[in-house]
Design a protein around this motif. Structure first.
Motif: not given
Length: 65
Positions: A47-65
């Protein structure tokens, strides 16, 4: 909102489109987005590869601001 759904929509992808890009069955995408199934490590990577983001960004507990 679920991060997978949020980023998928930002990228303009349907669940089916993401499923094809990630080589995951479309029902799995739906179940992950609805938090019925946990995102197993193999699915997380795809999923992370298909969306072009890191796994941490995609599945982090607290979304980035």
């Amino acid at each position: 909102m679920n991060r997978v759904r949020e980023i998928r929509k930002q990228k303009g992808l349907s669940q089916f489109g993401l499923a094809m890009a990630a080589e995951i069955h479309p029902s799995v995408i739906s179940r992950i987005e609805c938090e019925v199934w946990p995102p197993y490590p193999k699915w997380r990577r795809k999923l992370a590869a298909a969306l072009g983001v890191s796994e941490n960004e995609l599945f982090s507990e607290v979304p980035k601001q």
